[in-house]
Design a protein around this motif. Structure first.
Motif, short mmCIF file in Angstrom:
data_model
loop_
_atom_site.label_atom_id
_atom_site.label_comp_id
_atom_site.label_asym_id
_atom_site.label_seq_id
_atom_site.Cartn_x
_atom_site.Cartn_y
_atom_site.Cartn_z
N ALA A 1 0.82 -1.21 0.00
CA ALA A 1 0.00 0.00 0.00
C ALA A 1 0.86 1.26 0.00
O ALA A 1 0.58 2.22 -0.72
CB ALA A 1 -0.93 -0.01 1.21
N MET A 2 1.92 1.27 0.81
CA MET A 2 2.84 2.40 0.84
C MET A 2 3.54 2.58 -0.51
O MET A 2 3.72 3.70 -0.99
CB MET A 2 3.88 2.19 1.95
N ALA A 3 3.92 1.47 -1.11
CA ALA A 3 4.64 1.52 -2.39
C ALA A 3 3.76 2.08 -3.50
O ALA A 3 4.20 2.93 -4.29
CB ALA A 3 5.14 0.13 -2.76
N VAL A 4 2.52 1.60 -3.59
CA VAL A 4 1.61 2.08 -4.64
C VAL A 4 1.33 3.57 -4.46
O VAL A 4 1.34 4.34 -5.43
CB VAL A 4 0.28 1.28 -4.60
N PHE A 5 1.10 3.98 -3.22
CA PHE A 5 0.85 5.39 -2.93
C PHE A 5 2.05 6.26 -3.34
O PHE A 5 1.89 7.31 -3.99
CB PHE A 5 0.57 5.57 -1.44
N SER A 6 3.25 5.83 -2.99
CA SER A 6 4.47 6.59 -3.32
C SER A 6 4.72 6.63 -4.82
O SER A 6 5.15 7.65 -5.36
CB SER A 6 5.67 5.99 -2.61
N ALA A 7 4.47 5.50 -5.49
CA ALA A 7 4.68 5.45 -6.94
C ALA A 7 3.78 6.46 -7.65
O ALA A 7 4.20 7.14 -8.59
CB ALA A 7 4.42 4.04 -7.45
N LYS A 8 2.53 6.55 -7.21
CA LYS A 8 1.60 7.51 -7.81
C LYS A 8 1.97 8.95 -7.47
O LYS A 8 1.80 9.87 -8.28
CB LYS A 8 0.17 7.22 -7.34
N LEU A 9 2.50 9.16 -6.27
CA LEU A 9 2.82 10.51 -5.81
C LEU A 9 4.09 11.06 -6.45
O LEU A 9 4.13 12.20 -6.93
CB LEU A 9 2.95 10.53 -4.28
N PHE A 10 5.16 10.25 -6.47
CA PHE A 10 6.47 10.75 -6.92
C PHE A 10 6.80 10.42 -8.37
O PHE A 10 7.54 11.17 -9.01
CB PHE A 10 7.57 10.19 -6.00
N LYS A 11 6.32 9.30 -8.86
CA LYS A 11 6.56 8.88 -10.24
C LYS A 11 8.05 8.92 -10.57
O LYS A 11 8.86 8.34 -9.88
CB LYS A 11 5.73 9.73 -11.19
N LYS B 1 10.30 -1.31 -8.01
CA LYS B 1 9.86 -2.29 -9.01
C LYS B 1 8.64 -1.77 -9.77
O LYS B 1 8.54 -1.91 -11.00
CB LYS B 1 9.53 -3.62 -8.35
N LEU B 2 7.71 -1.12 -9.07
CA LEU B 2 6.52 -0.58 -9.71
C LEU B 2 6.87 0.51 -10.72
O LEU B 2 6.21 0.67 -11.75
CB LEU B 2 5.56 -0.02 -8.66
N LEU B 3 7.94 1.27 -10.43
CA LEU B 3 8.33 2.39 -11.28
C LEU B 3 9.40 2.03 -12.30
O LEU B 3 9.78 2.87 -13.12
CB LEU B 3 8.83 3.56 -10.40
N GLY B 4 9.93 0.81 -12.25
CA GLY B 4 10.93 0.38 -13.21
C GLY B 4 12.34 0.86 -12.89
O GLY B 4 13.19 0.94 -13.78
N PHE B 5 12.62 1.17 -11.63
CA PHE B 5 13.95 1.60 -11.21
C PHE B 5 14.70 0.42 -10.57
O PHE B 5 14.09 -0.58 -10.20
CB PHE B 5 13.87 2.76 -10.23
N SER B 6 16.00 0.58 -10.42
CA SER B 6 16.82 -0.46 -9.79
C SER B 6 16.47 -0.57 -8.31
O SER B 6 16.77 0.35 -7.54
CB SER B 6 18.30 -0.14 -9.95
N PRO B 7 15.85 -1.66 -7.88
CA PRO B 7 15.43 -1.76 -6.47
C PRO B 7 16.59 -1.68 -5.49
O PRO B 7 16.49 -1.03 -4.44
CB PRO B 7 14.74 -3.13 -6.41
#
Length: 510
Positions: free
Chosen positions: A392-402, A439-445
């Motif tokens: 939930a935190m990851a999805v929220f951050s991915a949408k917020l920061f992109k 991972k959701l944003l396609g960056f190096s984890p």
């Protein structure tokens, strides 16, 4: 909505620290209580999973929490025996003709070696600087900041080991992801130390040595990886920094006249607990059969979550050898019964709060990581991903920061380091969240998680627990409150440099 609710424990801790002026331990307890309630109610986690997660977090915290006890015991032994008094006396005379060299040697070089060897730089260097005539605020600021460039390799690499275990990669592979950050962060911290100590005048005089510190830190990390012993990076880099700075100092100023009164302990004897510890750790990590035996064969996994064991490695962990070096030093110093009782009293008085503070954030992290899991025939599985707090935190951050998320990661680390007080606890708290978001944003984890780890190391300069420990070492509790306004902008600026590196390696893979 789920994401904001999942972040609530972090907000609770932050508010308690900044507004409520609570201790780190009390704020952590309230954060844990919030996590347990949310995990069990809003995120529908069964009670058995919560209990198992708490126990797994407790086991995972041992390399940090037990090492706190071991390090404070070692410090008490050295104080009661008079060894610490001798070390302070020696340090006051080191590079005494050139304050720039003295600051860099003591705060950066000596601080790095101390932290790598299992000592606590803020409780050692702060009294030294005060004894040298510097203000309590400056002494606290410098001692908390100086060793942060190699914070990942403190206490013989415990933060790196925890990082590799949580991320799920080999220790050597994990260490390689820290290398791009090391030289830039080491240089920027050296410049920050000089600025706090003497402003632009000191920066001008120490600019070239600061560049060399960045280079030496990088070389130390690469050498440790080459030797397949990344956990001794702090020792290698710290000794390199001290050696080169002393050579430069002697070329400019000649050799100091080091006066050692006859009634003082010999320097070798004073340093003996650390020397014994370094000997043990170097042997274990450079002698491959021993390393394989203690790290792999005797890893002693505890599998509370069915398929996701926590590897305790009791004979490889630094705390085992800190305890061993401490016991051996008792015989070297020939302490009497009264001194032994004093050591026990000092250690008992010091350990409770730091032990809990080191433990509680692992408990929070493991409950968050396993929230939403359910018991099935195959063990414990996440059947509904929306019930996991980390997701939930990851999805929220991915949408917020992109695409700007790589710039955010070091500041997340600063937040984590400020809240938890240690890089290790901050890494435990935010590693899985960062991996998932990347991972959701396609960056190096792994690179993004390394950026979080470096940011959390920078936060030592503003962490309430670190600053309070430094103030306590000089009996000036309350002075730490004056340090935060002095260092917060410097920490945020250094985090910006780290953000640039994070963004440049965001999609790079090794």
């Amino acid at each position: 909505m789920n994401g904001l609710i999942a972040f609530l424990p972090v907000f609770v801790i932050l508010v308690m620290l900044l507004v409520g002026k609570s201790s780190v331990g009390r704020a952590g307890f309230l954060g844990l209580l919030t996590t347990l309630i949310l995990s069990g109610t809003y995120f529908h986690t069964p009670l058995e999973v919560i209990c198992r997660s708490v126990l797994a977090g407790l086991v995972a915290s041992l390399p940090v929490s037990v090492i706190v006890v071991a390090s404070l015991l070692q410090l008490s032994i050295m104080e009661v025996s008079g060894a610490m008094k001798r070390i302070i006396s020696f340090s006051r005379q080191l590079c005494c003709k050139d304050e720039v060299s003295q600051f860099l040697t003591l705060v950066i070089g000596f601080g790095t070696v101390l932290s790598a060897a299992g000592a606590v730089p803020v409780t050692v260097i702060t009294p030294i600087l005060v004894a040298m005539g510097y203000s309590s605020v400056m002494s606290i600021s410098l001692s908390a900041l100086g060793y942060d460039s190699l914070c990942t390799y403190t206490i013989l690499g415990v933060p790196l080991v925890v990082f590799s275990d949580i991320v799920g990669v080999d220790l050597i592979f994990a260490a390689k992801h820290f290398v791009p950050f090391i030289s830039v962060v080491s240089f920027s911290i050296s410049v920050a130390v000089l600025y706090i100590a003497g402003g632009l005048k000191y920066i001008k005089r120490g600019f070239v040595p600061s560049l060399m510190i960045g280079l030496l830190s990088f070389l130390g990390a690469e050498l440790a990886i080459f030797l397949k012993a990344p956990i001794i990076t702090g020792l290698i880099a710290g000794f390199l920094i001290i050696a080169v700075l002393l050579i430069l100092y002697r070329l400019r100023n000649g050799k100091d006249l080091m006066v050692s009164p006859k009634d003082e302990m010999s320097l070798i004897k004073a340093f003996m607990p650390w020397l014994i510890l370094i000997f043990f750790i170097v042997c274990i990590n450079l002698f491959e059969p021993l390393r394989n035996l203690f790290y792999k064969t005797l890893s002693v996994p505890i599998d509370l979550l069915k398929g996701r064991p926590v590897y305790t490695r009791p004979f490889w962990q630094a705390y085992t050898w800190i305890f061993a070096s401490g016991v051996i030093s008792l015989f070297i110093y020939r302490l009497n019964n009264q001194q032994l009782r004093e050591i026990f009293r000092k250690t008992k008085k010091r350990v409770a709060q730091p032990f809990w503070s080191a433990t509680v954030f692992f408990l929070i992290a493991y409950v968050m990581m396993n929230s939403g899991f359910e018991k099935t025939q195959n063990g414990f599985e996440l059947l509904r991903v929306e019930n996991n707090m980390i997701h939930a935190m990851a999805v929220f951050s991915a949408k917020l920061f992109k695409d700007f998320y790589p710039f955010f990661t070091p500041y997340l680390g600063v937040l984590g380091g400020f809240v938890t007080g240690t890089q290790t606890s901050a890494t435990a708290m935010f590693a899985n969240y960062t991996m998932e978001t990347s991972k959701l944003l396609g960056f190096s984890p792994i690179f993004m998680t390394a950026a979080v780890a470096f940011g959390s190391g920078l936060a030592s300069a503003i962490s309430p627990s670190k600053l309070q420990n430094a103030a306590a070492s000089i009996d000036r509790i309350g002075e730490e409150k004056k340090v935060f306004p002095k260092t917060i902008l410097i920490v945020l600026l250094m985090a910006l440099f780290t953000s640039v590196i994070s963004y440049s390696v965001r999609k790079y893979s090794l």
